[in-house]
Scaffold this active site. Sequence first.
Site, PDB file in Angstrom:
ATOM      1  N   SER A 126       0.832  -1.206   0.000  1.00  0.00           N
ATOM      2  CA  SER A 126       0.000   0.000   0.000  1.00  0.00           C
ATOM      3  C   SER A 126       0.863   1.252   0.000  1.00  0.00           C
ATOM      4  O   SER A 126       1.960   1.266   0.556  1.00  0.00           O
ATOM      5  CB  SER A 126      -0.891  -0.008   1.260  1.00  0.00           C
ATOM      6  OG  SER A 126      -1.509   1.247   1.439  1.00  0.00           O
ATOM      7  N   TYR A 151      -1.754  -1.079  10.853  1.00  0.00           N
ATOM      8  CA  TYR A 151      -2.058  -1.621   9.517  1.00  0.00           C
ATOM      9  C   TYR A 151      -0.929  -1.247   8.552  1.00  0.00           C
ATOM     10  O   TYR A 151      -0.354  -2.114   7.885  1.00  0.00           O
ATOM     11  CB  TYR A 151      -3.391  -1.086   8.988  1.00  0.00           C
ATOM     12  CG  TYR A 151      -3.509  -1.210   7.486  1.00  0.00           C
ATOM     13  CD1 TYR A 151      -3.293  -0.114   6.655  1.00  0.00           C
ATOM     14  CD2 TYR A 151      -3.777  -2.441   6.895  1.00  0.00           C
ATOM     15  CE1 TYR A 151      -3.349  -0.236   5.274  1.00  0.00           C
ATOM     16  CE2 TYR A 151      -3.848  -2.571   5.527  1.00  0.00           C
ATOM     17  CZ  TYR A 151      -3.619  -1.465   4.715  1.00  0.00           C
ATOM     18  OH  TYR A 151      -3.665  -1.588   3.350  1.00  0.00           O
ATOM     19  N   LYS A 155       2.283  -3.557   6.464  1.00  0.00           N
ATOM     20  CA  LYS A 155       2.651  -3.538   5.040  1.00  0.00           C
ATOM     21  C   LYS A 155       4.145  -3.273   4.897  1.00  0.00           C
ATOM     22  O   LYS A 155       4.829  -3.902   4.090  1.00  0.00           O
ATOM     23  CB  LYS A 155       1.843  -2.471   4.288  1.00  0.00           C
ATOM     24  CG  LYS A 155       0.349  -2.772   4.193  1.00  0.00           C
ATOM     25  CD  LYS A 155       0.099  -4.125   3.533  1.00  0.00           C
ATOM     26  CE  LYS A 155      -1.377  -4.458   3.450  1.00  0.00           C
ATOM     27  NZ  LYS A 155      -1.617  -5.810   2.869  1.00  0.00           N
TER      28      LYS A 155
HETATM   29  C1  WQD Z   1      -9.763   9.012   1.317  1.00  0.00           C
HETATM   30  C2  WQD Z   1      -9.984  10.488   1.614  1.00  0.00           C
HETATM   31  C3  WQD Z   1     -10.297  11.001   3.941  1.00  0.00           C
HETATM   32  C4  WQD Z   1     -14.100   8.899   4.395  1.00  0.00           C
HETATM   33  C5  WQD Z   1      -6.979   4.009   3.221  1.00  0.00           C
HETATM   34  C6  WQD Z   1      -5.763   3.241   3.637  1.00  0.00           C
HETATM   35  C7  WQD Z   1      -5.122   2.637   2.426  1.00  0.00           C
HETATM   36  C8  WQD Z   1      -6.135   1.786   1.755  1.00  0.00           C
HETATM   37  C9  WQD Z   1      -7.302   2.664   1.285  1.00  0.00           C
HETATM   38  C10 WQD Z   1      -6.515  -0.505   2.387  1.00  0.00           C
HETATM   39  C11 WQD Z   1      -9.236  10.968   2.865  1.00  0.00           C
HETATM   40  C12 WQD Z   1     -11.561  11.311   3.132  1.00  0.00           C
HETATM   41  C13 WQD Z   1     -12.926   9.411   3.868  1.00  0.00           C
HETATM   42  C14 WQD Z   1     -15.144   9.771   4.789  1.00  0.00           C
HETATM   43  C15 WQD Z   1     -13.792  11.628   4.101  1.00  0.00           C
HETATM   44  N1  WQD Z   1      -6.613   0.795   2.655  1.00  0.00           N
HETATM   45  N2  WQD Z   1     -12.795  10.754   3.724  1.00  0.00           N
HETATM   46  N3  WQD Z   1     -14.947  11.118   4.622  1.00  0.00           N
HETATM   47  O1  WQD Z   1      -7.385   6.875   4.060  1.00  0.00           O
HETATM   48  O2  WQD Z   1      -6.629   7.460   1.686  1.00  0.00           O
HETATM   49  O3  WQD Z   1      -6.563   5.096   2.425  1.00  0.00           O
HETATM   50  O4  WQD Z   1      -7.866   3.221   2.481  1.00  0.00           O
HETATM   51  O5  WQD Z   1      -6.059  -1.022   1.402  1.00  0.00           O
HETATM   52  O6  WQD Z   1      -4.030   1.846   2.822  1.00  0.00           O
HETATM   53  O7  WQD Z   1      -4.840   4.127   4.220  1.00  0.00           O
HETATM   54  O8  WQD Z   1      -8.743   6.167   2.018  1.00  0.00           O
HETATM   55  O9  WQD Z   1     -11.124   6.310   1.422  1.00  0.00           O
HETATM   56  O10 WQD Z   1     -10.467   6.271   3.891  1.00  0.00           O
HETATM   57  O11 WQD Z   1     -10.011   8.303   2.541  1.00  0.00           O
HETATM   58  O12 WQD Z   1     -13.640  12.854   3.972  1.00  0.00           O
HETATM   59  O13 WQD Z   1     -16.234   9.373   5.268  1.00  0.00           O
HETATM   60  O14 WQD Z   1     -11.368  10.696   1.878  1.00  0.00           O
HETATM   61  O15 WQD Z   1     -10.071  12.031   4.899  1.00  0.00           O
HETATM   62  O16 WQD Z   1      -8.802  12.284   2.636  1.00  0.00           O
HETATM   63  P1  WQD Z   1      -7.293   6.511   2.616  1.00  0.00           P
HETATM   64  P2  WQD Z   1     -10.164   6.715   2.509  1.00  0.00           P
END
Ligand code: WQD
Length: 340
Positions: A126, A151, A155
């Site tokens: 990741s 997590y 990785k």
């Molecule tokens: C994306 C953006 C949030 C939810 C994570 C893991 C990564 C992979 C994918 C497993 C961010 C914003 C999110 C919400 C929001 N995991 N957001 N409201 O955190 O980039 O990556 O998931 O494989 O390893 O780190 O993904 O989709 O959670 O967030 O504003 O209800 O959306 O702050 O900026 P992230 P995400």
Amino acid sequence: MKKILVTGGLGFIGSHTVVELQNEGFEVVIIDDLSNSSEAVLDGIASITNTTPIFEKLDMKDKNALHSFFEKHHDIAGVIHFAASKAVGESVNNPLLYYENNINTLVYVLQELLNLDASNLIFSSSCTVYGQADEMPITESAPVKPAESPYGNTKQIGEEIIADTCKVTEKLNAIALRYFNPIGAHPSAKIGELPIGVPQNLVPFITQTGAGLRDCLSVYGKDYPTSDGTCVRDYIHVVDLAKAHVIALKRLINKNNDANFETFNVGTGVGSTVLEVIESFERVSGKHLNYKFVSRREGDVISAYANTKKANNDLGWKAKSSLDDAMRSAWDWEQKIRNL
Ligand code: WQD
């Protein structure tokens, strides 16, 4: 027909990769403990490819059970290892669950692979290993930073375990694929993301809000130093990501790799803000999305999007789908599973 083991093959990325493996003529064996997936996904895969993969429910933390599996399937030409826990927030509250499930199982798989004459491993890594990278877009040579969560640490440790093992044997060929943000669903809408409970990730929360399951999306922070104040990520269509696994596996099977351990960023190379993702959803769905701005989420990086030159040039792989393509597939899938 070469037989490929896909661990966690009934999960979101795993199931889409199984479809692409079958499309390329591989025989697929799936092991999955069904802790974050459902056996019904097998039917979805078969409805796309007309071939039901071999499936064995197996807890990979059970070393003996895994050994018995490999004794039965000693003709495996390669392994794509997805099986792991992947919720960032949960890992902070329950680190040992993550170290046991994500690290022990990798060690057990590697021990089995070293019993084979030769083996090829694709490891699900990741972009989280980069933390907040200093430069955008992020290259594979960007420094790996102290993980923001257990997590993410699993990785980083996973890559190190594989690298150390590859240093002492010629029998193991491995590639770690560093995913950016996988989103969307197969265009057939027969498989897709099935988050359990309240989605932690942005896109499933958006589509569930669009479907009326959630009242309002909370946007975590509007004061970041970005074009519109919201975080930037590299959202890649899950089918593009799945195809990258097959191409990487073929690189190893055909021994076209330059070293016996390589890492590749798998993203689109395009950064999109949260607001741009919301706009994409509204464009492709024709619906207005209800959202509000709230405080930042602990552990979020400001920006992360990939420099994909290495994957483009060395793997000969490039993402083809746009953000709108991915969002459209995510919305089609949400409507399908909600019978909208
Ligand atoms: C994306 C953006 C949030 C939810 C994570 C893991 C990564 C992979 C994918 C497993 C961010 C914003 C999110 C919400 C929001 N995991 N957001 N409201 O955190 O980039 O990556 O998931 O494989 O390893 O780190 O993904 O989709 O959670 O967030 O504003 O209800 O959306 O702050 O900026 P992230 P995400």
